[in-house]
Design a protein around this motif. Sequence first.
Motif, PDB file in Angstrom:
ATOM      1  N   PRO A 100     -17.715  -8.870 114.822  1.00  0.00           N
ATOM      2  CA  PRO A 100     -17.697  -8.214 113.519  1.00  0.00           C
ATOM      3  C   PRO A 100     -19.074  -7.731 113.083  1.00  0.00           C
ATOM      4  O   PRO A 100     -19.185  -6.735 112.373  1.00  0.00           O
ATOM      5  N   TRP A 101     -20.129  -8.471 113.467  1.00  0.00           N
ATOM      6  CA  TRP A 101     -21.497  -7.995 113.272  1.00  0.00           C
ATOM      7  C   TRP A 101     -22.330  -8.556 114.409  1.00  0.00           C
ATOM      8  O   TRP A 101     -22.001  -9.585 115.000  1.00  0.00           O
ATOM      9  N   GLN A 102     -23.403  -7.891 114.754  1.00  0.00           N
ATOM     10  CA  GLN A 102     -24.045  -8.062 116.043  1.00  0.00           C
ATOM     11  C   GLN A 102     -24.415  -9.497 116.414  1.00  0.00           C
ATOM     12  O   GLN A 102     -24.204  -9.902 117.552  1.00  0.00           O
ATOM     13  N   PRO A 103     -24.925 -10.342 115.520  1.00  0.00           N
ATOM     14  CA  PRO A 103     -25.272 -11.697 115.971  1.00  0.00           C
ATOM     15  C   PRO A 103     -24.068 -12.588 116.275  1.00  0.00           C
ATOM     16  O   PRO A 103     -24.209 -13.616 116.937  1.00  0.00           O
ATOM     17  N   LEU A 104     -22.872 -12.261 115.796  1.00  0.00           N
ATOM     18  CA  LEU A 104     -21.723 -13.155 115.865  1.00  0.00           C
ATOM     19  C   LEU A 104     -20.634 -12.559 116.758  1.00  0.00           C
ATOM     20  O   LEU A 104     -20.247 -11.395 116.600  1.00  0.00           O
ATOM     21  N   THR A 105     -20.128 -13.388 117.677  1.00  0.00           N
ATOM     22  CA  THR A 105     -19.004 -13.010 118.536  1.00  0.00           C
ATOM     23  C   THR A 105     -17.971 -14.126 118.503  1.00  0.00           C
ATOM     24  O   THR A 105     -18.304 -15.300 118.643  1.00  0.00           O
ATOM     25  N   VAL A 106     -16.725 -13.749 118.303  1.00  0.00           N
ATOM     26  CA  VAL A 106     -15.605 -14.678 118.321  1.00  0.00           C
ATOM     27  C   VAL A 106     -14.784 -14.397 119.577  1.00  0.00           C
ATOM     28  O   VAL A 106     -14.507 -13.238 119.896  1.00  0.00           O
ATOM     29  N   PHE A 107     -14.405 -15.449 120.300  1.00  0.00           N
ATOM     30  CA  PHE A 107     -13.655 -15.231 121.542  1.00  0.00           C
ATOM     31  C   PHE A 107     -12.451 -16.155 121.613  1.00  0.00           C
ATOM     32  O   PHE A 107     -12.411 -17.229 120.999  1.00  0.00           O
ATOM     33  N   TYR A 108     -11.456 -15.718 122.402  1.00  0.00           N
ATOM     34  CA  TYR A 108     -10.235 -16.507 122.609  1.00  0.00           C
ATOM     35  C   TYR A 108      -9.685 -16.176 123.988  1.00  0.00           C
ATOM     36  O   TYR A 108      -9.707 -15.012 124.415  1.00  0.00           O
ATOM     37  N   ASN A 109      -9.201 -17.204 124.699  1.00  0.00           N
ATOM     38  CA  ASN A 109      -8.617 -17.006 126.018  1.00  0.00           C
ATOM     39  C   ASN A 109      -7.365 -17.869 126.162  1.00  0.00           C
ATOM     40  O   ASN A 109      -7.331 -19.010 125.698  1.00  0.00           O
ATOM     41  N   TYR A 110      -6.373 -17.294 126.816  1.00  0.00           N
ATOM     42  CA  TYR A 110      -5.136 -18.011 127.105  1.00  0.00           C
ATOM     43  C   TYR A 110      -4.721 -17.672 128.531  1.00  0.00           C
ATOM     44  O   TYR A 110      -4.832 -16.508 128.959  1.00  0.00           O
ATOM     45  N   ALA A 111      -4.263 -18.679 129.277  1.00  0.00           N
ATOM     46  CA  ALA A 111      -3.857 -18.416 130.654  1.00  0.00           C
ATOM     47  C   ALA A 111      -2.859 -19.451 131.120  1.00  0.00           C
ATOM     48  O   ALA A 111      -2.880 -20.611 130.692  1.00  0.00           O
ATOM     49  N   LYS A 112      -1.977 -19.019 132.017  1.00  0.00           N
ATOM     50  CA  LYS A 112      -1.105 -19.907 132.763  1.00  0.00           C
ATOM     51  C   LYS A 112      -1.503 -19.828 134.238  1.00  0.00           C
ATOM     52  O   LYS A 112      -1.924 -18.770 134.709  1.00  0.00           O
ATOM     53  N   THR A 113      -1.352 -20.944 134.935  1.00  0.00           N
ATOM     54  CA  THR A 113      -1.763 -20.973 136.334  1.00  0.00           C
ATOM     55  C   THR A 113      -0.691 -21.669 137.167  1.00  0.00           C
ATOM     56  O   THR A 113       0.130 -22.433 136.661  1.00  0.00           O
ATOM     57  N   PHE A 114      -0.729 -21.388 138.450  1.00  0.00           N
ATOM     58  CA  PHE A 114       0.119 -22.061 139.427  1.00  0.00           C
ATOM     59  C   PHE A 114      -0.727 -22.344 140.653  1.00  0.00           C
ATOM     60  O   PHE A 114      -1.433 -21.461 141.152  1.00  0.00           O
ATOM     61  N   ARG A 115      -0.663 -23.575 141.134  1.00  0.00           N
ATOM     62  CA  ARG A 115      -1.406 -23.962 142.326  1.00  0.00           C
ATOM     63  C   ARG A 115      -0.435 -24.495 143.360  1.00  0.00           C
ATOM     64  O   ARG A 115       0.219 -25.517 143.143  1.00  0.00           O
ATOM     65  N   ALA A 116      -0.325 -23.792 144.465  1.00  0.00           N
ATOM     66  CA  ALA A 116       0.619 -24.191 145.504  1.00  0.00           C
ATOM     67  C   ALA A 116       0.159 -25.485 146.157  1.00  0.00           C
ATOM     68  O   ALA A 116      -1.000 -25.609 146.548  1.00  0.00           O
ATOM     69  N   PRO A 117       1.051 -26.470 146.295  1.00  0.00           N
ATOM     70  CA  PRO A 117       0.663 -27.716 146.959  1.00  0.00           C
ATOM     71  C   PRO A 117       0.535 -27.518 148.458  1.00  0.00           C
ATOM     72  O   PRO A 117       1.209 -26.673 149.052  1.00  0.00           O
ATOM     73  N   GLY A 118      -0.330 -28.303 149.067  1.00  0.00           N
ATOM     74  CA  GLY A 118      -0.492 -28.198 150.508  1.00  0.00           C
ATOM     75  C   GLY A 118       0.678 -28.763 151.272  1.00  0.00           C
ATOM     76  O   GLY A 118       1.019 -28.296 152.354  1.00  0.00           O
ATOM     77  N   GLU A 130      -8.376 -21.578 124.809  1.00  0.00           N
ATOM     78  CA  GLU A 130      -9.770 -21.817 124.446  1.00  0.00           C
ATOM     79  C   GLU A 130     -10.190 -20.785 123.403  1.00  0.00           C
ATOM     80  O   GLU A 130      -9.845 -19.601 123.510  1.00  0.00           O
ATOM     81  N   GLY A 131     -10.907 -21.252 122.411  1.00  0.00           N
ATOM     82  CA  GLY A 131     -11.419 -20.356 121.395  1.00  0.00           C
ATOM     83  C   GLY A 131     -12.756 -20.842 120.882  1.00  0.00           C
ATOM     84  O   GLY A 131     -13.055 -22.043 120.936  1.00  0.00           O
ATOM     85  N   GLY A 132     -13.572 -19.908 120.397  1.00  0.00           N
ATOM     86  CA  GLY A 132     -14.875 -20.329 119.899  1.00  0.00           C
ATOM     87  C   GLY A 132     -15.686 -19.175 119.360  1.00  0.00           C
ATOM     88  O   GLY A 132     -15.197 -18.045 119.221  1.00  0.00           O
ATOM     89  N   VAL A 133     -16.930 -19.501 119.054  1.00  0.00           N
ATOM     90  CA  VAL A 133     -17.854 -18.507 118.506  1.00  0.00           C
ATOM     91  C   VAL A 133     -19.170 -18.576 119.272  1.00  0.00           C
ATOM     92  O   VAL A 133     -19.529 -19.623 119.840  1.00  0.00           O
ATOM     93  N   ARG A 134     -19.868 -17.456 119.271  1.00  0.00           N
ATOM     94  CA  ARG A 134     -21.181 -17.360 119.912  1.00  0.00           C
ATOM     95  C   ARG A 134     -22.117 -16.623 118.965  1.00  0.00           C
ATOM     96  O   ARG A 134     -21.777 -15.545 118.467  1.00  0.00           O
ATOM     97  N   VAL A 135     -23.276 -17.225 118.713  1.00  0.00           N
ATOM     98  CA  VAL A 135     -24.267 -16.637 117.808  1.00  0.00           C
ATOM     99  C   VAL A 135     -25.520 -16.317 118.603  1.00  0.00           C
ATOM    100  O   VAL A 135     -26.030 -17.175 119.341  1.00  0.00           O
ATOM    101  N   GLU A 136     -26.001 -15.103 118.477  1.00  0.00           N
ATOM    102  CA  GLU A 136     -27.217 -14.653 119.164  1.00  0.00           C
ATOM    103  C   GLU A 136     -28.254 -14.263 118.116  1.00  0.00           C
ATOM    104  O   GLU A 136     -27.992 -13.435 117.231  1.00  0.00           O
ATOM    105  N   LEU A 137     -29.441 -14.895 118.206  1.00  0.00           N
ATOM    106  CA  LEU A 137     -30.496 -14.656 117.236  1.00  0.00           C
ATOM    107  C   LEU A 137     -31.806 -14.338 117.953  1.00  0.00           C
ATOM    108  O   LEU A 137     -31.939 -14.533 119.164  1.00  0.00           O
ATOM    109  N   LEU A 138     -32.765 -13.873 117.182  1.00  0.00           N
ATOM    110  CA  LEU A 138     -34.133 -13.612 117.661  1.00  0.00           C
ATOM    111  C   LEU A 138     -34.136 -12.686 118.867  1.00  0.00           C
ATOM    112  O   LEU A 138     -34.806 -12.928 119.878  1.00  0.00           O
TER     113      LEU A 138
END
Length: 366
Positions: A58-76, A96-104
């Motif tokens: 929304p403004w340059q120092p602040l970033t909001v992120f979100y991720n969603y995923a489903k996975t499948f792992r074949a058994p050996g 997963e969700g969160g924020v990232r702040v970049e300064l200076l």
Amino acid sequence: YWGGFLRTNLGLRHDDYANTIQSGVRDAASGLLNFTDPRRSVNSLKQYSPTLGGTLTPWQPLTVFYNYAKTFRAPGTTGTNPLGESTTLRLGEGREGGVRVELLEGRFYLTASAYDITQTGQNHSVAGVFNAMNGIWTDPALNTLNPTYASRALTGGTNESQTLNATGYEIEVQANLTPAWTLTAGYGNNINRVGEQDVSTLRYVNANLPEWERLAAANAAVGASIAAEIAAIYDFIRDAAPGLVRGRSNRDTVNLFTRYAFRSGKLRGLTVGGGMNYRSPAALNSQMINGNVVTIWGSIITEYEAMAAYNFRYSPKLRGRVQLNVRNLLDDHAIEVRRHKTDGLTLDRFVFTEPREITLSTTLRF
């Protein structure tokens, strides 16, 4: 989108998976397996696994992120539970969700995130209850009364699947306030608990336990002969409860590392640094006692590390670097042998941490 205001990451994966198995009989003369039964599919799966993620600035120092995923792992391999059923496939779902702040002007970053991850089909051994149940069905005292009980012994495997749920959050700081000095620090909080588990085996145990107890009560010799097996079965029922803390999981972790590079003077080319890694007591054992989850925790482990490096140049084309790294700087072996006993929960615990490790490396570029 809109000059970097919004970024998205979308994906879709399709899995078409099946294990095929075939039963056979060993030929007594040749010793080879004669496969007579038709092949059949087990662990069949047809699934779409989406990935959805994005960042909003929304403004340059602040970033909001979100991720969603489903996975499948074949058994050996195709594992089976004591009933001979194929164990559940390994599936995952995470948010997963969160924020990232970049300064200076990029010299300072602060990231905070929270996550919720569920995994199904995590196999673990149930050999103890498998041996206990078969110990009852094949018990000599019991089969003296009725030899048909031996035919009810289970011929499946010793694996079962469980559902795990991990929730937590992480905070990370990266600072490069001067060209010569950098700092990285992080904190993680994690709670990893067992959800639904041992469904088929637990259902079989609960269905047959009244009969086992009736047989033990009806005949004193049988009761004495299978008492240890019934006790082991009750241990299994207690440990199959949801909400137990996953073994060897640390609730709190802290990492810190700082480094300084001399850029002028007699020490130019020298870089020194150090840090620490802290892990809170790990869950050693977790059981349900009188309707409450009781967990035994281990010891706090804190390790320090140090490094020193020197960059040198023989000529414009020949350059090199010598670096020394020391892990577990204080050589804290933390060897311990303890017996824990809390609310009826007993555990012998042996801990052997890694000793001091010194590594010297060189690099040449020409």
